[in-house]
Each structure stands twice: as structure tokens, then as C-alpha cells.
Design a protein around this motif. Structure first.
Motif, short mmCIF file in Angstrom:
data_model
loop_
_atom_site.label_atom_id
_atom_site.label_comp_id
_atom_site.label_asym_id
_atom_site.label_seq_id
_atom_site.Cartn_x
_atom_site.Cartn_y
_atom_site.Cartn_z
N SER A 62 0.81 -1.23 0.00
CA SER A 62 0.00 0.00 0.00
C SER A 62 0.85 1.28 0.00
N VAL A 63 2.11 1.17 0.37
CA VAL A 63 2.97 2.36 0.40
C VAL A 63 4.20 2.19 -0.49
N LYS A 64 4.35 1.05 -1.11
CA LYS A 64 5.51 0.80 -1.96
C LYS A 64 5.57 1.82 -3.08
N GLY A 65 6.77 2.34 -3.31
CA GLY A 65 6.93 3.37 -4.33
C GLY A 65 6.73 4.78 -3.80
N ARG A 66 6.15 4.90 -2.61
CA ARG A 66 5.93 6.22 -1.99
C ARG A 66 6.74 6.38 -0.71
N PHE A 67 6.89 5.31 0.05
CA PHE A 67 7.60 5.35 1.33
C PHE A 67 8.93 4.61 1.18
N THR A 68 9.95 5.13 1.85
CA THR A 68 11.26 4.50 1.86
C THR A 68 11.75 4.41 3.30
N ILE A 69 12.19 3.22 3.69
CA ILE A 69 12.76 3.04 5.02
C ILE A 69 14.28 2.96 4.90
N SER A 70 14.96 3.59 5.84
CA SER A 70 16.42 3.53 5.85
C SER A 70 16.90 3.51 7.30
N ARG A 71 18.17 3.20 7.46
CA ARG A 71 18.69 3.01 8.82
C ARG A 71 20.13 3.48 8.88
N ASN A 72 20.47 4.17 9.93
CA ASN A 72 21.85 4.56 10.20
C ASN A 72 22.27 3.87 11.48
N ASN A 73 23.03 2.80 11.35
CA ASN A 73 23.41 2.02 12.52
C ASN A 73 24.34 2.80 13.45
N ASP A 74 25.15 3.68 12.89
CA ASP A 74 26.06 4.48 13.72
C ASP A 74 25.30 5.43 14.63
N ASN A 83 6.54 10.08 0.82
CA ASN A 83 6.23 11.00 -0.28
C ASN A 83 4.84 10.71 -0.83
N SER A 84 4.33 11.65 -1.59
CA SER A 84 3.00 11.49 -2.22
C SER A 84 1.96 11.02 -1.21
N LEU A 85 1.93 11.68 -0.08
CA LEU A 85 1.04 11.26 1.01
C LEU A 85 -0.42 11.41 0.62
N LYS A 86 -1.22 10.46 1.11
CA LYS A 86 -2.66 10.42 0.83
C LYS A 86 -3.43 10.54 2.15
#
Length: 115
Positions: A62-74, A83-86
Motif C-alpha cells: 500500500s505504500v511501496k513506491g511512496r515510502f522508503t525506510i532507511s537506517r543509520n546504525n552508527d 512521499n506522495s502522502l494520501k
């Protein structure tokens, strides 16, 4: 014990963007997976996206292509770029961390998408 603190929620117009952040503290060495869930009043909490320590991601359709998850372990931080919020993305967003046997939760940050 692991403590999670979310930030970055707010009110945004449809089509807009927000970035959520979640900082982990405490026994962070044990954390393997971090992720974001969301919940609307009266409904069950649902997975939005997850990321492993190694960077493998899982994002729901439902959010693929609009939401991105990332992580900074440090920085012991996980992010959710939205993005492109509904309007249907409106919910209380929770950060979650898991050590494989136990889940930890933040207090949640409200995201409201409305004109």
C-alpha cells in the motif's frame, strides 16, 4: 531494555512529504530489525516497513513506491521517508525494534494528511 523515540510527524497536505525519525537507546546491540507500524483508531496496528541491521527492507504494497525506510546504525536511527502522502495515510505511526525474541515500541507520532 530498548527505548525508542519518534519524531517528524505533523499535518501535511495530500501529495506532500514527511520524514519520520526514530532514535534507539539502551541495549541497542541486541536490535536486529527496526520498523514502522501505523494505527488508526478502532483498527489494528499494521506494518508499514521494516529494515534489518544489514539493510534488507520489507515495504508493504500500500505504500511501496511512496515510502522508503532507511537506517543509520552508527546513529541508532531508523527513518521513514513518506512521499506522495494520501489522506488514507493518516494514522499514529509507531517505531518498533526487535532483537528476535522481543519487540520494543515507541510512543508514536501522529501523521495527518488533509487539505
Amino acid at each position: 531494555q530498548v527505548q525508542l523515540v519518534e519524531s517528524g510527524g505533523g499535518l501535511v497536505q495530500p501529495g506532500g512529504s514527511l520524514r519520520l525519525s526514530c532514535v534507539a537507546s539502551g541495549s541497542i546491540y541486541s536490535i536486529y530489525t527496526m520498523g514502522w507500524y501505523r494505527q488508526v483508531p478502532g483498527e489494528r496496528r499494521e506494518l508499514v516497513a521494516q529494515i534489518t541491521r544489514g539493510g534488507v527492507t520489507n515495504v508493504v504494497d500500500s505504500v511501496k513506491g511512496r515510502f522508503t525506510i532507511s537506517r543509520n546504525n552508527d546513529k541508532n536511527t531508523v527513518y521513514l521517508q513518506m512521499n506522495s502522502l494520501k489522506p488514507e495515510d493518516t494514522a499514529l505511526y509507531y517505531c518498533q525494534a526487535s532483537d528476535g525474541s522481543r519487540s520494543y515500541w515507541g510512543q508514536g507520532t501522529q501523521v495527518t494528511v488533509s487539505s
